[in-house]
Write a protein that holds these residues in place. Structure first.
Motif, PDB file in Angstrom:
ATOM      1  N   TRP A  75      -0.599   0.035  31.431  1.00 64.31           N
ATOM      2  CA  TRP A  75       0.402   0.872  32.106  1.00 64.31           C
ATOM      3  C   TRP A  75       0.902   0.079  33.300  1.00 64.31           C
ATOM      4  CZ3 TRP A  75       1.538   2.449  36.944  1.00 64.31           C
ATOM      5  CH2 TRP A  75       2.334   3.586  37.132  1.00 64.31           C
ATOM      6  N   GLY A  76       2.208  -0.047  33.425  1.00 68.43           N
ATOM      7  CA  GLY A  76       2.735  -0.796  34.559  1.00 68.43           C
ATOM      8  C   GLY A  76       4.070  -0.250  35.003  1.00 68.43           C
ATOM      9  N   ALA A  77       4.326  -0.342  36.310  1.00 68.65           N
ATOM     10  CA  ALA A  77       5.552   0.191  36.888  1.00 68.65           C
ATOM     11  C   ALA A  77       6.346  -0.910  37.579  1.00 68.65           C
ATOM     12  CB  ALA A  77       5.236   1.304  37.892  1.00 68.65           C
ATOM     13  N   SER A  78       7.659  -0.866  37.421  1.00 70.89           N
ATOM     14  CA  SER A  78       8.599  -1.665  38.196  1.00 70.89           C
ATOM     15  C   SER A  78       8.296  -3.160  38.089  1.00 70.89           C
ATOM     16  CB  SER A  78       8.580  -1.181  39.645  1.00 70.89           C
ATOM     17  OG  SER A  78       9.659  -1.725  40.384  1.00 70.89           O
ATOM     18  N   GLN A  79       7.818  -3.779  39.181  1.00 74.20           N
ATOM     19  CA  GLN A  79       7.530  -5.210  39.181  1.00 74.20           C
ATOM     20  C   GLN A  79       6.544  -5.596  38.085  1.00 74.20           C
ATOM     21  OE1 GLN A  79       5.101  -7.720  42.229  1.00 74.20           O
ATOM     22  NE2 GLN A  79       7.135  -7.486  43.136  1.00 74.20           N
ATOM     23  N   ALA A  80       5.739  -4.659  37.645  1.00 78.32           N
ATOM     24  CA  ALA A  80       4.809  -4.936  36.545  1.00 78.32           C
ATOM     25  C   ALA A  80       5.540  -5.322  35.267  1.00 78.32           C
ATOM     26  CB  ALA A  80       3.919  -3.726  36.286  1.00 78.32           C
ATOM     27  N   GLY A  81       6.846  -5.075  35.201  1.00 74.84           N
ATOM     28  CA  GLY A  81       7.621  -5.499  34.042  1.00 74.84           C
ATOM     29  C   GLY A  81       7.596  -6.991  33.821  1.00 74.84           C
ATOM     30  N   TRP A  82       7.283  -7.775  34.856  1.00 75.75           N
ATOM     31  CA  TRP A  82       7.131  -9.225  34.706  1.00 75.75           C
ATOM     32  C   TRP A  82       5.679  -9.626  34.476  1.00 75.75           C
ATOM     33  CZ3 TRP A  82      10.439  -7.979  39.159  1.00 75.75           C
ATOM     34  CH2 TRP A  82      11.800  -8.033  38.833  1.00 75.75           C
ATOM     35  N   VAL A  83       4.787  -8.648  34.468  1.00 79.10           N
ATOM     36  CA  VAL A  83       3.354  -8.916  34.276  1.00 79.10           C
ATOM     37  C   VAL A  83       2.892  -8.435  32.904  1.00 79.10           C
ATOM     38  CG1 VAL A  83       1.037  -8.511  35.204  1.00 79.10           C
ATOM     39  CG2 VAL A  83       2.994  -8.658  36.776  1.00 79.10           C
ATOM     40  N   LEU A  84       3.300  -7.247  32.512  1.00 80.62           N
ATOM     41  CA  LEU A  84       2.826  -6.646  31.262  1.00 80.62           C
ATOM     42  C   LEU A  84       3.055  -7.540  30.042  1.00 80.62           C
ATOM     43  CD1 LEU A  84       4.086  -2.960  31.711  1.00 80.62           C
ATOM     44  CD2 LEU A  84       1.797  -3.841  32.201  1.00 80.62           C
ATOM     45  N   PRO A  85       4.275  -8.082  29.837  1.00 76.62           N
ATOM     46  CA  PRO A  85       4.474  -8.897  28.629  1.00 76.62           C
ATOM     47  C   PRO A  85       3.630 -10.164  28.620  1.00 76.62           C
ATOM     48  CG  PRO A  85       6.588  -8.209  29.559  1.00 76.62           C
ATOM     49  CD  PRO A  85       5.538  -7.886  30.579  1.00 76.62           C
ATOM     50  N   LYS A  86       3.413 -10.780  29.793  1.00 79.02           N
ATOM     51  CA  LYS A  86       2.568 -11.973  29.862  1.00 79.02           C
ATOM     52  C   LYS A  86       1.159 -11.648  29.375  1.00 79.02           C
ATOM     53  CE  LYS A  86       4.788 -14.205  33.863  1.00 79.02           C
ATOM     54  NZ  LYS A  86       5.255 -15.408  33.147  1.00 79.02           N
ATOM     55  N   LEU A  87       0.651 -10.515  29.826  1.00 80.89           N
ATOM     56  CA  LEU A  87      -0.704 -10.110  29.480  1.00 80.89           C
ATOM     57  C   LEU A  87      -0.799  -9.680  28.023  1.00 80.89           C
ATOM     58  CD1 LEU A  87      -3.414  -9.824  30.950  1.00 80.89           C
ATOM     59  CD2 LEU A  87      -2.745  -7.503  31.589  1.00 80.89           C
ATOM     60  N   ALA A  88       0.156  -8.871  27.587  1.00 79.17           N
ATOM     61  CA  ALA A  88       0.117  -8.341  26.227  1.00 79.17           C
ATOM     62  C   ALA A  88       0.294  -9.433  25.176  1.00 79.17           C
ATOM     63  CB  ALA A  88       1.194  -7.273  26.055  1.00 79.17           C
ATOM     64  N   ALA A  89       1.026 -10.487  25.534  1.00 84.18           N
ATOM     65  CA  ALA A  89       1.286 -11.555  24.565  1.00 84.18           C
ATOM     66  C   ALA A  89       0.071 -12.442  24.326  1.00 84.18           C
ATOM     67  CB  ALA A  89       2.453 -12.408  25.047  1.00 84.18           C
ATOM     68  N   THR A  90      -0.895 -12.403  25.227  1.00 82.29           N
ATOM     69  CA  THR A  90      -1.992 -13.375  25.173  1.00 82.29           C
ATOM     70  C   THR A  90      -3.356 -12.761  24.907  1.00 82.29           C
ATOM     71  OG1 THR A  90      -2.218 -13.245  27.592  1.00 82.29           O
ATOM     72  CG2 THR A  90      -0.782 -14.963  26.707  1.00 82.29           C
ATOM     73  N   ARG A  91      -3.431 -11.447  24.752  1.00 84.72           N
ATOM     74  CA  ARG A  91      -4.738 -10.799  24.563  1.00 84.72           C
ATOM     75  C   ARG A  91      -4.752 -10.011  23.263  1.00 84.72           C
ATOM     76  NH1 ARG A  91      -8.144 -10.657  29.153  1.00 84.72           N
ATOM     77  NH2 ARG A  91      -9.398  -9.169  27.985  1.00 84.72           N
ATOM     78  N   ASP A  92      -5.861 -10.129  22.532  1.00 88.28           N
ATOM     79  CA  ASP A  92      -6.003  -9.414  21.271  1.00 88.28           C
ATOM     80  C   ASP A  92      -6.497  -7.989  21.459  1.00 88.28           C
ATOM     81  OD1 ASP A  92      -5.179 -11.641  19.859  1.00 88.28           O
ATOM     82  OD2 ASP A  92      -7.230 -12.394  19.587  1.00 88.28           O
TER      83      ASP A  92
END
Length: 324
Positions: A129-146
């Protein structure tokens, strides 16, 4: 007066009584530790874990209580929630203004790695779950973790510079700025952009931007690290994971161009994205809560759930309930 005071205390207690258990954790990270909060369903074991990624600013683990309605909605759906104070905030060590978006993603990954297997932390699906600035964090994390099974994105932006310009113009429109004021403010923004591109130091920024309310030195360094952020490439990388995404947008958002966000997420992630819009501001709060400081503060103290627009928590709760 005593009766009124007593009534206010009762209302405050009821309005801040949540259907969940809450406990504090200390999560070790490189160079120190992060002060975290883990919330759980009131009785049954949790079947999954929501990991909260904050937006901009010096955010404490519960966002000074404003996250607790979200924690409760997740608990209703059988999910635990983990959130932590940013580095340098509350009991967390470090300095959040020294971080890049990649640093923030690495931090969240380290936290997940540490808590998995800890008492009360479920081994089931992890939802970001991420808000606002997290939009630049969530995809980085989701793309690299199973171990990520779904993403809930609240008002995320796509491009840092375009988001800043959108916000600037939206605020000028909202404030009814005249032509001269618009020209002055936009000129300051353009000069600041050129200074960023020139990798100017803080003294050069102070001397050259003409900003009547300049950033602090720490904030300037934070912006220089992150102003080129763009979520597009990370969203493409995330697309290969085929994760479901709940995109929650406010119809009155003056911070983020929600139409650009919607179109970009749809174009890259396709029908895996569930787009929801609410009669709300950027934070998904009802407009009156941000337009009136008195109403917003009173509601935050007495009944925090009522800050959010109608349907926000129900939508979130039902989305989590449907996750396998």
């Amino acid at each position: 007066m005593i009766v009124l005071l007593g009534t206010g205390v009762v209302v405050t207690l009821i309005g801040n009584d949540y259907r969940m258990r809450e406990r504090r954790l200390s999560v070790p990270v490189a160079g120190g530790s992060l002060d975290a909060v883990l919330t759980l369903p009131p009785r049954d074991p949790a079947r999954g874990l929501v990991v909260m990624v904050h937006g901009d600013g010096p955010v404490e683990a519960t966002h000074d209580g404003l996250y607790r309605p979200w924690f409760e909605a997740a608990a209703d759906a059988g999910f635990a929630t983990l959130s932590w104070s940013k580095p340098g905030i509350g009991g967390s060590t470090g300095d959040w203004l020294s971080q890049s978006m990649a640093d923030r993603a690495a931090e969240a990954g380290a936290v997940i790695d540490h808590v998995r297997g800890q008492p009360d932390v479920p081994a089931g699906p992890v939802v970001l779950w991420g808000a606002s600035q997290a939009g630049w964090v969530l995809p980085k994390l989701a793309a690299t973790r199973d171990d990520i099974k779904a993403v809930v994105a609240v008002g995320p932006a796509i491009n840092w510079l375009r988001q800043g310009r959108y916000n600037l113009l939206a605020e000028l429109d909202h404030d009814g700025a005249d032509a001269a004021e618009r020209e002055r403010v936009i000129a300051v923004s353009e000069r600041t952009r050129r200074l960023l591109d020139d990798h100017a130091d803080y003294d050069t920024y102070l001397a050259g931007s003409g900003d009547p309310e300049p950033m602090s030195a720490a904030r300037w360094r934070f912006v220089t690290r992150n102003y080129t952020a763009d979520a597009t490439a990370d969203l493409h990388a995330m697309a290969g994971r085929h994760l479901p995404v709940l995109l929650m947008l406010g119809r009155h958002d003056r911070n983020v161009d929600t139409e650009e966000t919607r179109a970009t997420y749809r174009r890259i992630l396709g029908d895996r994205v569930t787009v929801t819009r609410f009669d709300s501001m950027h934070s998904l709060a009802r407009p009156v809560m941000e337009e009136s400081d008195v109403v917003g503060l009173a509601t935050a103290v007495l009944w925090p759930r009522a800050l959010l627009a109608g349907g926000v928590l129900d939508t979130y709760r039902e989305y989590l309930r449907k996750l396998a």
